[in-house]
Design an enzyme around this catalytic site. Structure first.
Site, PDB file in Angstrom:
ATOM      1  N   CYS A 198      61.296  25.053  49.152  1.00  0.00           N
ATOM      2  CA  CYS A 198      60.829  24.244  50.273  1.00  0.00           C
ATOM      3  C   CYS A 198      61.757  24.345  51.482  1.00  0.00           C
ATOM      4  CB  CYS A 198      60.670  22.792  49.846  1.00  0.00           C
ATOM      5  SG  CYS A 198      62.065  22.124  48.913  1.00  0.00           S
ATOM      6  N   HIS A 207      62.136  17.334  54.851  1.00  0.00           N
ATOM      7  CA  HIS A 207      63.445  17.987  54.838  1.00  0.00           C
ATOM      8  C   HIS A 207      63.870  18.301  56.272  1.00  0.00           C
ATOM      9  CE1 HIS A 207      63.165  18.169  50.636  1.00  0.00           C
ATOM     10  NE2 HIS A 207      63.083  19.467  50.413  1.00  0.00           N
ATOM     11  N   ASN A 257      58.202  18.614  53.419  1.00  0.00           N
ATOM     12  CA  ASN A 257      58.494  19.542  52.324  1.00  0.00           C
ATOM     13  C   ASN A 257      57.370  19.632  51.300  1.00  0.00           C
ATOM     14  OD1 ASN A 257      59.727  16.775  51.842  1.00  0.00           O
ATOM     15  ND2 ASN A 257      59.774  17.587  49.766  1.00  0.00           N
TER      16      ASN A 257
END
Length: 344
Positions: free
Chosen positions: A130, A244, A319
């Protein structure tokens, strides 16, 4: 005639997101099947405006299935991926198991869709990590313009990257800390308390002191983008549920200005630039949740790199989407548009 798609690991965070995105993007499927372990048989999951009843992966006959999206962990992918591929379905796997296999293409559609041509060697395609996926989406257009030599990246990775148990642990620890009768929390999924803390440790440690997550970012970026790029990463788990973030420093072979970088990224597929030099003129993970784009903010010159050959960026993405489910569905879309042929 549409396609038949199976989602393996349909009860997990990424599996559910795969179903959501297949519906959102109106993937041309006549049938979508939700699969998971035997303990999940009968569980209901949402697919657009309909509800699917989960079936057992172990008992399912994949003959007639065109595409199988896997998000059930490396052990399941290792056992079932080749079997499903042999039955005729193209496997798009979200685990790390096949990523570095030289006969398995590792794909981010905005970056290296051309590499999909090699999928037929094993009938398996790998989704990247990811944190790698969003990074290479931002790096690719800049690399094409000025050629990247070196990247230093520090990640701020949400607990959803560790699955349902990671999200539950953050939620439960946060509740416990606000309880007047609080007597401490014992970490289970993570190595230390995650609530109101950051943990500089994702995946297992390797002999050189880096973690496997950090190694993944290096190896996968080279496979997807350019084997000559030098990259070093520090991956950190933070108390964020989804999204993220990455602080990225890039050294180029050729000069590139902030203005050039901003315009290049604005025109690049999958990228969204939000870069105002004012309070709030940047994207945070909270704002990226539920979105398809990789967001780039805080674009500035890196003064430690001479000759105007350095930039610093802030990169944010959901993500569960671009880092996993969306990327897999985008691969499937390219497969049916360019490569797969439906029998008459």
């Amino acid at each position: 005639m549409g396609w038949k798609v199976a989602v393996v690991g349909a009860t997990g965070q990424v599996g559910r997101e795969m179903l959501n995105i297949l519906a959102e993007r109106q993937f041309p499927a006549d049938e979508v099947v939700a699969l998971a372990s035997p303990k999940s048989i009968g569980t209901e999951v949402t697919f657009g405006e309909t509800t699917l009843t989960v079936k057992s992966l172990e008992d399912y006959d994949f003959r007639g299935t065109d595409i199988a999206l896997f998000s059930a962990g490396g052990a399941i992918s290792a056992k079932w991926g080749p079997k499903v591929a042999a039955a005729g379905a193209v496997v798009i796997d979200n685990s790390s198991h096949f990523r570095m296999d030289p006969d398995v293409p590792l794909i981010v559609p905005e970056v290296n869709a051309h590499a999909l041509r090699a999928y037929a060697k094993r009938n398996i395609i790998a989704n990247p990590n990811c944190s790698t996926a969003q990074l290479v989406v931002a790096l690719k257009p800049l690399h094409d313009f000025a050629k990247i030599k070196r990247v230093v990246v520090s990640t701020y990775q949400s607990v959803s990257g560790a699955g349902n148990k990671g999200m539950d642990e953050l939620f439960n620890q946060t509740k416990a800390l606000y309880n007047p009768a609080f007597q401490g929390v014992e970490p289970k999924k993570f190595t230390k308390q995650i609530a109101f803390n950051v943990i500089p440790h994702i995946d297992s440690f390797m002999d050189d002191g880096f973690t496997k997550e950090e190694w993944k970012m290096t190896a996968e970026t080279r496979k997807i983008l350019d084997p000559d790029i030098a990259l070093t990463a520090t991956c950190v788990r933070v108390p964020v549920f989804v999204g993220h973030s990455e602080s990225v420093n890039i050294e180029f072979e050729n000069p590139i200005t902030v203005e050039q970088a901003r315009e290049i990224l604005r025109e690049a597929p999958g990228c969204m630039v939000v870069d105002r030099r004012e309070d709030g003129g940047y994207i945070t993970p909270l704002e990226a949740v539920g979105e398809y784009a990789t967001y780039i903010s805080r674009i500035r010159r890196d003064p430690t790199v001479e000759g105007g050959k350095g930039l610093a960026l802030w990169v944010v993405s959901d993500n569960l989407r671009k880092g996993a489910a969306l990327n897999a569905v985008q691969i499937a879309e390219i497969l049916v548009a360019r490569h797969l042929k439906k029998a008459a």
